[in-house]
Design an enzyme around this catalytic site. Structure first.
Site, PDB file in Angstrom:
ATOM      1  CB  SER A  98      -0.974  -0.059   1.161  1.00 14.97           C
ATOM      2  OG  SER A  98      -2.082   0.753   0.917  1.00 14.97           O
ATOM      3  CG  ASP A 240      -2.103   4.055  -1.733  1.00 16.43           C
ATOM      4  OD1 ASP A 240      -2.800   3.920  -2.762  1.00 16.43           O
ATOM      5  OD2 ASP A 240      -2.242   3.325  -0.737  1.00 16.43           O
ATOM      6  CG  ASP A 242      -2.572  -0.357  -2.781  1.00 13.61           C
ATOM      7  OD1 ASP A 242      -2.285   0.760  -2.298  1.00 13.61           O
ATOM      8  OD2 ASP A 242      -3.385  -1.128  -2.239  1.00 13.61           O
ATOM      9  CG  ASP A 244      -5.947   1.338  -1.559  1.00 10.44           C
ATOM     10  OD1 ASP A 244      -4.946   2.082  -1.622  1.00 10.44           O
ATOM     11  OD2 ASP A 244      -6.103   0.490  -0.664  1.00 10.44           O
TER      12      ASP A 244
HETATM   13 MG    MG Z   1      -3.233   1.567  -0.573  1.00  9.31          MG
END
Ligand code: MG
Length: 449
Positions: A98, A240, A242, A244
């Site tokens: 993340s 960020d 990844d 999300d």
């Molecule tokens: Mg994330």
């Protein structure tokens, strides 16, 4: 070293070359395969250099217990969540740490609905992981791998099927995004081409060599702020690693923060919702600006424990219109059960296109609050509990929410004190209308011991 291996409902995170031994990834794969019992399982992850190393071990574990795998490569976390539904899969494993720095990697676990495992499911998974009772299969029953290199295109198509983007296509909006060489670098061009906007992407190589710390904070996004301040763009975005989490910057390069980014998206979604019983679900540490925006649209707001899994459970339980976490992005159940920056970008652009206002003008209509975060280290978990009960009795006459630590409510301000799930640390979140008032409350909280 051992305390850098973190396992919780939000996933596993550890450091490559130190705490993240490939045997851990292998056993997570075996345990998750034993938990889901049947395939397929979707496996994908962000662009980190350690992607293949961790992913191969996870996939090996899944195959060994007889689970078929669909490997969708380097993608965003919400892409894995969408592909679970698309393939009617039993679950998903996302290889990502993340927003953690480059030396970290991890695994997020998703269930068959495409959301994080809930508490019960996570406990079942942990039972397999800890007991090491894996359902190893003989040679003729091991799983097989198929690959799909078009998962991001499918994800974007799902968004276009659920959200009418014609106003964006007609708008001539100009967009600047900092993808930080993460998963957004793969997904953003596909989305922004489909939305028909003109755009530039900073740090657009999906090579996992992050140009800056991946947490989308004001300090980490200097390049984006400077580039926007030069003019020529209507809106800025950062994600960020990844993708999300999403943060919005205004046309002048002002960092509005993740809470206000969420409010900006929720404001639009509520304005278009025709169901009179509108509901919003956010976590306890999310800004009051979400409460203000909910009130504006006669929506009821609910607060859950911290963590996407808890927010998603809350959204499902309330059948909410929209939700999210102040520190991280929009969950729009009409499209999917997870925070999705691609959905957030689409909603934010629709808001901009249809309001015919500047981002700064829209954000300036929201009440302003200042949030400060602090933490204290204590020596044992018992001390954390003692500290929480002192806070509770000190503010005995105030309204409190005790779902997750203690949250004390004041007029236009709040203090949320909660234990870290992984370390003997007390986290303190404070929000007030001014920095002075927030600091005053922090001093007061610090004086209690
Ligand atoms: Mg994330």
């Amino acid at each position: 070293m051992s305390n850098t291996l973190i396992m919780s409902l939000s996933g596993t995170r550890a450091i490559i070359g130190e705490s993240f031994k490939p045997t851990i990834a292998l056993e997570i794969g075996m345990a998750f395969g034993s938990f889901v019992q049947k395939g397929p399982v979707i496996v994908g992850g962000d662009t980190r250099v350690s992607h293949e190393m961790i992913k191969s071990a996870v996939i090996s574990g899944l195959l060994s217990v007889g689970i078929d795998v669909i490997d969708i490569g380097k993608v965003t976390t919400p892409t894995v969540q969408q592909m679970i539904k698309h393939y009617n899969a039993s679950g998903g494993m996302v290889i990502t740490a993340s927003h953690n720095p480059i030396q970290w990697n991890g695994v997020k676990l998703m269930n068959s609905s495409g959301s994080f495992l809930d508490n019960d499911e996570h406990q079942q998974f942990m039972n397999y992981y800890q007991s090491k009772s894996f359902s190893l299969q003989p040679w003729q029953s091991i799983g097989k791998i198929t690959k799909d290199d078009t998962a991001i295109e499918k994800h974007v198509q799902i968004i276009l099927d659920k959200i009418d983007v014609s106003s964006i296509r007609e708008s001539k909006i100009s967009v600047l995004v900092d993808a930080n060489n993460g998963a957004g670098a793969v997904a953003n061009p596909v989305l922004l081409d489909a939305l028909g906007v003109s755009y530039k992407i900073l740090n657009a190589e999906p090579n996992g060599r992050f140009a800056h710390d991946p947490e989308p904070t004001k300090e980490n996004l200097k390049e984006l702020q400077e580039e926007l301040a030069k003019g020529g763009y209507d809106i800025g975005f950062a994600q960020d690693a990844d993708a999300d989490r999403l943060v919005i910057l205004d046309e002048n390069g002002r960092f509005i923060g993740e809470d206000y980014s969420l409010a900006y998206c929720v404001d639009y979604i509520l304005s278009t919702e025709t169901d009179p019983s509108k509901k919003v679900v956010v976590n306890l540490s999310t800004s009051q600006v979400l409460t203000d925006v909910s009130k504006k649209h006669n929506a009821t707001i609910f607060h859950t424990k911290i963590g996407e899994a808890n927010v998603t459970e809350g959204i499902k339980a309330q059948k909410a219109t929209v939700g999210g976490e102040g520190n991280g992005g929009v969950i729009f159940p009409k499209v999917g059960w997870g925070r999705d920056s691609l959905v957030g970008i689409t909603i934010a652009l629709k808001h901009l296109a249809e309001s015919k206002k500047r981002v700064s003008e829209i954000v300036n209509t929201y009440p302003s609050y200042v949030m400060i975060r602090d933490k204290f280290t204590v020596s044992t978990k018992e001390e954390v509990a003692q500290y929480l009960s002192k806070i509770d009795s000190y503010f005995s006459s105030h309204t409190k929410d005790k779902q997750d630590g203690v949250k004390v409510l004041f007029d236009n301000a709040w203090v949320h004190v909660r234990p870290s799930n992984t370390e003997p640390i007390v986290r303190v979140f404070i929000e007030a209308p001014t920095a002075e008032k927030a600091q005053e409350l922090l001093n007061e909280v610090r004086s209690i011991n």
